[in-house]
Enzyme design. Sequence first.
Site, PDB file in Angstrom:
ATOM      1  N   SER A 207      26.848  15.404   6.225  1.00  0.00           N
ATOM      2  CA  SER A 207      25.448  15.518   6.618  1.00  0.00           C
ATOM      3  C   SER A 207      24.657  14.512   5.808  1.00  0.00           C
ATOM      4  O   SER A 207      25.020  14.190   4.680  1.00  0.00           O
ATOM      5  CB  SER A 207      24.889  16.906   6.313  1.00  0.00           C
ATOM      6  N   ASP A 224      25.525  17.245  10.323  1.00  0.00           N
ATOM      7  CA  ASP A 224      26.950  17.458  10.575  1.00  0.00           C
ATOM      8  C   ASP A 224      27.403  16.589  11.741  1.00  0.00           C
ATOM      9  O   ASP A 224      28.060  17.060  12.657  1.00  0.00           O
ATOM     10  CB  ASP A 224      27.215  18.924  10.939  1.00  0.00           C
ATOM     11  N   TYR A 269      24.125  27.533  -0.281  1.00  0.00           N
ATOM     12  CA  TYR A 269      23.433  28.418   0.646  1.00  0.00           C
ATOM     13  C   TYR A 269      24.399  28.816   1.751  1.00  0.00           C
ATOM     14  O   TYR A 269      24.824  27.986   2.556  1.00  0.00           O
ATOM     15  CB  TYR A 269      22.210  27.688   1.218  1.00  0.00           C
ATOM     16  N   THR A 280      32.670  26.370   4.445  1.00  0.00           N
ATOM     17  CA  THR A 280      32.601  25.273   3.486  1.00  0.00           C
ATOM     18  C   THR A 280      33.458  25.629   2.283  1.00  0.00           C
ATOM     19  O   THR A 280      33.284  26.684   1.679  1.00  0.00           O
ATOM     20  CB  THR A 280      31.148  25.060   3.027  1.00  0.00           C
ATOM     21  N   HIS A 433     -27.831  -9.016  16.077  1.00  0.00           N
ATOM     22  CA  HIS A 433     -26.545  -9.656  15.815  1.00  0.00           C
ATOM     23  C   HIS A 433     -25.691  -9.761  17.072  1.00  0.00           C
ATOM     24  O   HIS A 433     -24.605  -9.192  17.154  1.00  0.00           O
ATOM     25  CB  HIS A 433     -25.784  -8.913  14.716  1.00  0.00           C
ATOM     26  N   HIS A 437     -27.667 -14.833  18.617  1.00  0.00           N
ATOM     27  CA  HIS A 437     -27.748 -15.150  17.186  1.00  0.00           C
ATOM     28  C   HIS A 437     -26.688 -16.202  16.844  1.00  0.00           C
ATOM     29  O   HIS A 437     -26.991 -17.222  16.226  1.00  0.00           O
ATOM     30  CB  HIS A 437     -27.562 -13.881  16.360  1.00  0.00           C
ATOM     31  N   HIS A 475     -19.138 -16.277  13.278  1.00  0.00           N
ATOM     32  CA  HIS A 475     -19.373 -15.616  11.990  1.00  0.00           C
ATOM     33  C   HIS A 475     -19.843 -14.167  12.071  1.00  0.00           C
ATOM     34  O   HIS A 475     -19.765 -13.452  11.084  1.00  0.00           O
ATOM     35  CB  HIS A 475     -20.358 -16.432  11.146  1.00  0.00           C
ATOM     36  N   ASP A 476     -20.320 -13.715  13.230  1.00  0.00           N
ATOM     37  CA  ASP A 476     -20.742 -12.309  13.333  1.00  0.00           C
ATOM     38  C   ASP A 476     -20.007 -11.578  14.453  1.00  0.00           C
ATOM     39  O   ASP A 476     -20.489 -10.564  14.966  1.00  0.00           O
ATOM     40  CB  ASP A 476     -22.260 -12.221  13.565  1.00  0.00           C
TER      41      ASP A 476
HETATM   42 ZN   LIG Z   1     -25.336 -14.075  11.154  1.00  0.00          ZN
END
Ligand SMILES: [Zn+2]
Length: 712
Positions: A207, A224, A269, A280, A433, A437, A475-476
């Site tokens: 496993s 397994d 376990y 096991t 913006h 612009h 740029h914006d």
């Molecule tokens: Zn600007």
Amino acid sequence: MSRPQRLLRLCASLHDQNSAQLQVKINNFLQEESGSKCVFLVPILAESEEVLVQVIMEKILPQEMRFPMSTSVLGMAITSSPITLTDLPEEKVSELSHLLGFDPESYLSVCIRHPESQSASLIVCLVNFPPTSQPDKLIDIAENCCLTLLGIILNTMSYEREKRLKMQCQSLLTVAKNLFTHLDNINELLREIMMEAQKLTNAERCSLFLLDHEHHQLVANVFDGYPTKGENEPLQEIRIAENQGIAGHVAMTGELLNIKDAYSHPLFYKGMDETTGFVTRNILCIPIKDEKRVVGVAQLCNKINGMQFTSSDEEIAVAFSIFCGISIMHSLMYKKVQDAQSRSKLSNELMMYHMKVSADELSRLAEAMVPSLDENFSSYYYVPRDIPVDNTPSIVLAMFEDLGLSQRWRIGQEVLAKFVLLVKRGYRDPPYHNWMHAFTVTHFAFLLLKNLKVVEQGHISELEALALIVSCLCHDLDHRGTTNSFQLTSNSVLAGLYSSEGSVMERHHLSQTMCILNTEGCNILQNLNEKEYEKVLELIREIILATDLAQHLRIVAKYCDLVSAGFDKTNETHRKLLLTLMMTCCDLSDQTKKWPVTKRIAVLVYQEFFSQGDLEKAMGNRPIEMMDREKACIPTLQLQFLDDIVLPTYNVLCSLFDEAKPLLEILKFNCACWKKALEIYTSRWPQGGASINILEDESLEKEVMDSLECDF
Ligand SMILES: [Zn+2]
Ligand SMILES: *[C@@H]1O[C@H](CO)[C@@H](O)[C@H](O)[C@H]1NC(C)=O
Ligand SMILES: *[C@@H]1O[C@H](CO)[C@@H](O)[C@H](O)[C@H]1NC(C)=O
């Protein structure tokens, strides 16, 4: 022939390099010498505390058998040699019968010690010898023979062990090769790892758990994993706490565990066995580590044909786990890279989808004649905002043409058209913006290049001029009409991406720029050579990041140094400073238009500010005065802005270039206008408030303009 002679002859015949064949010959010899019906040798494996049975008389066992040195019937001779049938308790006698397949009538086992180290090396077992034989004689025969042959036996066994190690090494290399071909599919890789681990250690089951560090769990996608399990069956994920059970212990400590008897181990376990019906017996559990930490655990169950996993299994498992760690790490990394790639591709596609430019619009722009520019287009007094928005893309093309950029950098009209249309689409529609612009900022860069003759006089290079124009356009990009600090306080996605580096919006504008340049058919920089390409991208990055006014204020002192030291064309730092100074001037250029124009644009700016202020109020925050429509006094704010930022910036520009002086004149005039406006404001509306409406009042504009002499 005497016994020594017979022994010599036996020695001469022992040329096998195979310990089982060797044992057959020795067994036969001892049988004849002692008259026993059955003889077998039991090598002692001190390292794993086991005794080994490979051959009984002439029968080579299909699978060797191992027994614990301390508790098995065969191992008893090690502590008290010799052992006879009468020394054995009843359960040991039946253990012996079980091993032999018959009930022994007589039994003698003698331990042979190494003549030098005195370590127990071999047990000789004689079964069913004649009742008349004297025990001392039998012991003498066994010791005599085996001491003589001990060297040969041990050497043959260690030769076999070396050979096995060599083969294991080779199979490890094969494993490594197999593992590294499965890096692109982690589940396939894990399945492969389990199969190989099972093969290498001869385990019934394997496993494999990966550690989910985030959730503190161990996860098995293939549990397994029988190699015979269908390739395409859906995988069932099993999760356990990272510190639970044997696997958890190994994950936490990073140490291998070799458990001889699972059921007696406190960490085992049993529940899993109870539900699956699997029993096991023993477990070899190994940590799988990358460079730093445990990334997983491999758990091997039930050594086939053996009572437990041996130390050589441990060795090979450790070697194997190193390959596993490396390949798992690479596989996960590979997946991450792929995920990141597909995410960025996805977002690019998404963006491009929303920004789709119609084929019609594109072909019209790409195929039309580039218009000639208005005769006053290069004048500082020109108002680019008066150009209808639909005409702006073709005017951008005309600017590229006029500046010689298209020709110099071999930018085809179609690529440029697609680029410009996509950039235009990349702007949203906040009051200020937006694309107009970007367009006016680009126009101002055009003005500066034309009027200051910075390229012709070698202040900046042609490549730097290109970088400036592209930066102005982009740029914006994707501005949302809110500021950097709003991104941070509102915890926006963009803040999550960029807040650690600062200039959140500017980094986003830059990333959008790269996105557009990387879009099929949009890269106007594609014909630059590699060096120019790298350089122009670096410049665009610096210029766009410089549009963050916070960044501007940080470097304003450097501009002053530039003026006092004198501009040095050959100094790269100076040229970069000039570029960012020009960019900032472009970004602020609405202030250099005649007052009625400036005032009209101020209305747009404050509309944008106030709607952010409204949002902040809705979020339960208090906006700064500038953004609070109930508190902001626009003329005062404009005067502050002019004094603190605009005038100092243009002053630097005018100190460097006499040709820029007219701009300063307009700015000074506008300052006077705002002062007058402030006077009228306070006299007419002493309580202040609703300042946008006042600004839009035509009588105010007339009164301001009438009161001042304007000679341009
Ligand atoms: Zn600007
Ligand atoms: C250009 O400017 C001059 C001087 O201000 C003006 O007389 C002329 O009409 C303008 N030309 C155009 C096409 O607007
Ligand atoms: C360029 O200018 C900067 C700032 O004025 C200065 O520190 C630097 O030494 C200059 N470099 C060269 C190569 O002259």
